[in-house]
Design a protein around this motif. Structure first.
Motif, PDB file in Angstrom:
ATOM      1  N   HIS A   1       0.840  -1.211   0.000  1.00  0.00           N
ATOM      2  CA  HIS A   1       0.000   0.000   0.000  1.00  0.00           C
ATOM      3  C   HIS A   1       0.867   1.250   0.000  1.00  0.00           C
ATOM      4  O   HIS A   1       1.856   1.338   0.718  1.00  0.00           O
ATOM      5  CB  HIS A   1      -0.914   0.011   1.221  1.00  0.00           C
ATOM      6  CG  HIS A   1      -1.853   1.183   1.243  1.00  0.00           C
ATOM      7  ND1 HIS A   1      -3.038   1.202   0.543  1.00  0.00           N
ATOM      8  CD2 HIS A   1      -1.767   2.381   1.869  1.00  0.00           C
ATOM      9  CE1 HIS A   1      -3.641   2.352   0.732  1.00  0.00           C
ATOM     10  NE2 HIS A   1      -2.893   3.088   1.535  1.00  0.00           N
ATOM     11  N   LYS A   2       0.487   2.207  -0.819  1.00  0.00           N
ATOM     12  CA  LYS A   2       1.266   3.440  -0.959  1.00  0.00           C
ATOM     13  C   LYS A   2       0.481   4.623  -0.394  1.00  0.00           C
ATOM     14  O   LYS A   2      -0.744   4.661  -0.489  1.00  0.00           O
ATOM     15  CB  LYS A   2       1.599   3.680  -2.431  1.00  0.00           C
ATOM     16  CG  LYS A   2       2.449   2.574  -3.036  1.00  0.00           C
ATOM     17  CD  LYS A   2       2.827   2.889  -4.463  1.00  0.00           C
ATOM     18  CE  LYS A   2       3.675   1.756  -5.039  1.00  0.00           C
ATOM     19  NZ  LYS A   2       4.937   1.558  -4.290  1.00  0.00           N
ATOM     20  N   PRO A   3       1.186   5.591   0.186  1.00  0.00           N
ATOM     21  CA  PRO A   3       0.506   6.773   0.736  1.00  0.00           C
ATOM     22  C   PRO A   3      -0.156   7.575  -0.377  1.00  0.00           C
ATOM     23  O   PRO A   3       0.432   7.787  -1.437  1.00  0.00           O
ATOM     24  CB  PRO A   3       1.651   7.560   1.397  1.00  0.00           C
ATOM     25  CG  PRO A   3       2.885   7.110   0.671  1.00  0.00           C
ATOM     26  CD  PRO A   3       2.653   5.659   0.352  1.00  0.00           C
ATOM     27  N   VAL A   4      -1.378   8.017  -0.134  1.00  0.00           N
ATOM     28  CA  VAL A   4      -2.124   8.698  -1.188  1.00  0.00           C
ATOM     29  C   VAL A   4      -3.173   9.617  -0.573  1.00  0.00           C
ATOM     30  O   VAL A   4      -3.664   9.368   0.539  1.00  0.00           O
ATOM     31  CB  VAL A   4      -2.810   7.665  -2.118  1.00  0.00           C
ATOM     32  CG1 VAL A   4      -3.841   6.842  -1.357  1.00  0.00           C
ATOM     33  CG2 VAL A   4      -3.429   8.327  -3.336  1.00  0.00           C
ATOM     34  N   ASP A   5      -3.500  10.672  -1.283  1.00  0.00           N
ATOM     35  CA  ASP A   5      -4.598  11.556  -0.883  1.00  0.00           C
ATOM     36  C   ASP A   5      -5.888  10.738  -0.914  1.00  0.00           C
ATOM     37  O   ASP A   5      -6.241  10.175  -1.952  1.00  0.00           O
ATOM     38  CB  ASP A   5      -4.684  12.712  -1.888  1.00  0.00           C
ATOM     39  CG  ASP A   5      -5.822  13.672  -1.591  1.00  0.00           C
ATOM     40  OD1 ASP A   5      -6.683  13.352  -0.744  1.00  0.00           O
ATOM     41  OD2 ASP A   5      -5.873  14.743  -2.226  1.00  0.00           O
ATOM     42  N   PRO A   6      -6.608  10.629   0.212  1.00  0.00           N
ATOM     43  CA  PRO A   6      -7.829   9.820   0.252  1.00  0.00           C
ATOM     44  C   PRO A   6      -8.829  10.192  -0.840  1.00  0.00           C
ATOM     45  O   PRO A   6      -9.526   9.322  -1.377  1.00  0.00           O
ATOM     46  CB  PRO A   6      -8.396  10.110   1.649  1.00  0.00           C
ATOM     47  CG  PRO A   6      -7.204  10.480   2.464  1.00  0.00           C
ATOM     48  CD  PRO A   6      -6.313  11.236   1.525  1.00  0.00           C
ATOM     49  N   GLN A   7      -8.907  11.482  -1.177  1.00  0.00           N
ATOM     50  CA  GLN A   7      -9.836  11.918  -2.207  1.00  0.00           C
ATOM     51  C   GLN A   7      -9.441  11.369  -3.577  1.00  0.00           C
ATOM     52  O   GLN A   7     -10.286  10.978  -4.374  1.00  0.00           O
ATOM     53  CB  GLN A   7      -9.897  13.445  -2.264  1.00  0.00           C
ATOM     54  CG  GLN A   7     -10.958  14.002  -3.207  1.00  0.00           C
ATOM     55  CD  GLN A   7     -12.361  13.575  -2.819  1.00  0.00           C
ATOM     56  OE1 GLN A   7     -12.712  13.562  -1.632  1.00  0.00           O
ATOM     57  NE2 GLN A   7     -13.184  13.224  -3.799  1.00  0.00           N
ATOM     58  N   ALA A   8      -8.130  11.307  -3.829  1.00  0.00           N
ATOM     59  CA  ALA A   8      -7.646  10.752  -5.095  1.00  0.00           C
ATOM     60  C   ALA A   8      -7.990   9.269  -5.185  1.00  0.00           C
ATOM     61  O   ALA A   8      -8.428   8.779  -6.232  1.00  0.00           O
ATOM     62  CB  ALA A   8      -6.143  10.961  -5.222  1.00  0.00           C
ATOM     63  N   GLN A   9      -7.797   8.551  -4.081  1.00  0.00           N
ATOM     64  CA  GLN A   9      -8.117   7.125  -4.074  1.00  0.00           C
ATOM     65  C   GLN A   9      -9.606   6.886  -4.286  1.00  0.00           C
ATOM     66  O   GLN A   9     -10.012   6.026  -5.074  1.00  0.00           O
ATOM     67  CB  GLN A   9      -7.680   6.501  -2.745  1.00  0.00           C
ATOM     68  CG  GLN A   9      -7.742   4.981  -2.734  1.00  0.00           C
ATOM     69  CD  GLN A   9      -6.685   4.363  -3.627  1.00  0.00           C
ATOM     70  OE1 GLN A   9      -5.489   4.495  -3.381  1.00  0.00           O
ATOM     71  NE2 GLN A   9      -7.121   3.674  -4.680  1.00  0.00           N
ATOM     72  N   GLN A  10     -10.409   7.669  -3.592  1.00  0.00           N
ATOM     73  CA  GLN A  10     -11.863   7.515  -3.709  1.00  0.00           C
ATOM     74  C   GLN A  10     -12.331   7.825  -5.128  1.00  0.00           C
ATOM     75  O   GLN A  10     -13.189   7.122  -5.682  1.00  0.00           O
ATOM     76  CB  GLN A  10     -12.562   8.442  -2.717  1.00  0.00           C
ATOM     77  CG  GLN A  10     -14.083   8.310  -2.727  1.00  0.00           C
ATOM     78  CD  GLN A  10     -14.748   9.225  -1.702  1.00  0.00           C
ATOM     79  OE1 GLN A  10     -14.068   9.869  -0.896  1.00  0.00           O
ATOM     80  NE2 GLN A  10     -16.055   9.283  -1.734  1.00  0.00           N
TER      81      GLN A  10
END
Length: 281
Positions: A110-119
């Motif tokens: 798992h990679k760190p990511v902006d939650p909004q980008a993932q959603q």
């Protein structure tokens, strides 16, 4: 997204990215191609994905893509184990051990990511993701069942020929399940390794063509409008080929990493489960 293309390409060359279980028989090629194509602004089905992801940084886009593919892999693998438990008699402790191994592998990748980008990415690819999960689940089930049947047939033949202990149990042992799952994963990993080698060669070939074109362009006079135009057209064509080859290589490399970690944690988890069971007997 235009300005981000160069950054995305450089990230792709350096590592990270996305991909999953393409070695199972082609698998993620369609979805991964659409994801990368959309991210880079290409036309086609992926263009809608690219539009949805506008405004997010290239790193967030690639990390979100990696996490998406990892989740597809995890869900398809666990669906396969649940089906084997329900329909094929896989012991519950084997199912639980494999599912735990898959969860650990996906978590490790798992990679760190902006939650909004993932959603946003998850939403834009929901239908395609469900199709890929179903396809990969079926392919993994086929490979495991194929291995189990092959091993059972070989054991039956040995019994008939007077080899072994002469007993063929209708109920498969924990070791049989373990061997079948490990072999299926090994085939996936081997296929992905071959794909990475093939894609690496493609990247190298395109790079060679770009070098040849650079040398050729030196002999074209600036006054030669037709010659200059032809060289520029070839440069753009090779640049597009390089981007495609690099993104495919990146996806395959990440798939291989994810599968490798899964195989490692899978063997460890199930091995520990088998050892625990042996101590209780």
């Amino acid at each position: 997204m235009g300005a981000a293309v160069g950054v995305v390409a450089s990230v792709v060359v350096g590592g990270g990215g996305a991909g999953l279980l393409g070695g199972l028989g082609g698998g993620m090629g369609g979805l991964l191609g659409n994801l990368i194509g959309g991210i880079l602004g290409n036309s086609g089905i992926g263009a809608g994905i690219g539009k949805a992801m506008e405004g997010f940084s290239p790193t967030n886009i690639l990390n979100a893509t990696s996490n998406l593919i990892g989740n597809i892999f995890g869900n398809s693998g666990k669906d396969a184990m649940n089906t084997l438990h329900q329909q094929d008699g896989m012991p519950k402790f084997i199912r639980d051990a494999v599912n735990k191994a898959i969860d650990e592998a996906v978590k490790n990748c798992h990679k760190p990511v902006d939650p909004q980008a993932q959603q946003t990415l998850d939403s834009a690819t929901k239908d395609d993701s469900l199709k890929e999960i179903k396809q990969l689940t079926d392919q993994l089930l086929d490979k495991i069942r194929e291995t189990l049947n092959k091993n059972t047939n070989e054991a039956t033949q040995e019994a008939c020929e007077g080899k072994g202990d002469g007993k063929v149990k209708g109920k498969k042992s924990a070791q049989s399940w373990f061997a079948a799952i490990a072999e299926a994963m090994g085939k996936v990993y081997g296929a992905k390794t071959q794909e990475v080698v093939k894609l690496s060669a493609q990247v190298s070939n395109v790079a060679d063509e770009q070098s040849k074109l650079a040398e050729k362009s030196k002999s074209v006079s600036s006054d030669d409008k037709e010659g200059t135009k032809a060289v520029e057209a070839d440069k753009q064509k090779l640049a597009a080929e390089m981007t495609k080859a690099q993104t495919e290589l990146q996806g395959a490399a990440q798939e291989m990493k994810l599968i490798s970690e899964t195989v490692s944690t899978l063997l460890k988890s199930i091995g520990e489960a088998l050892s625990g069971m042996a101590r209780k007997q």
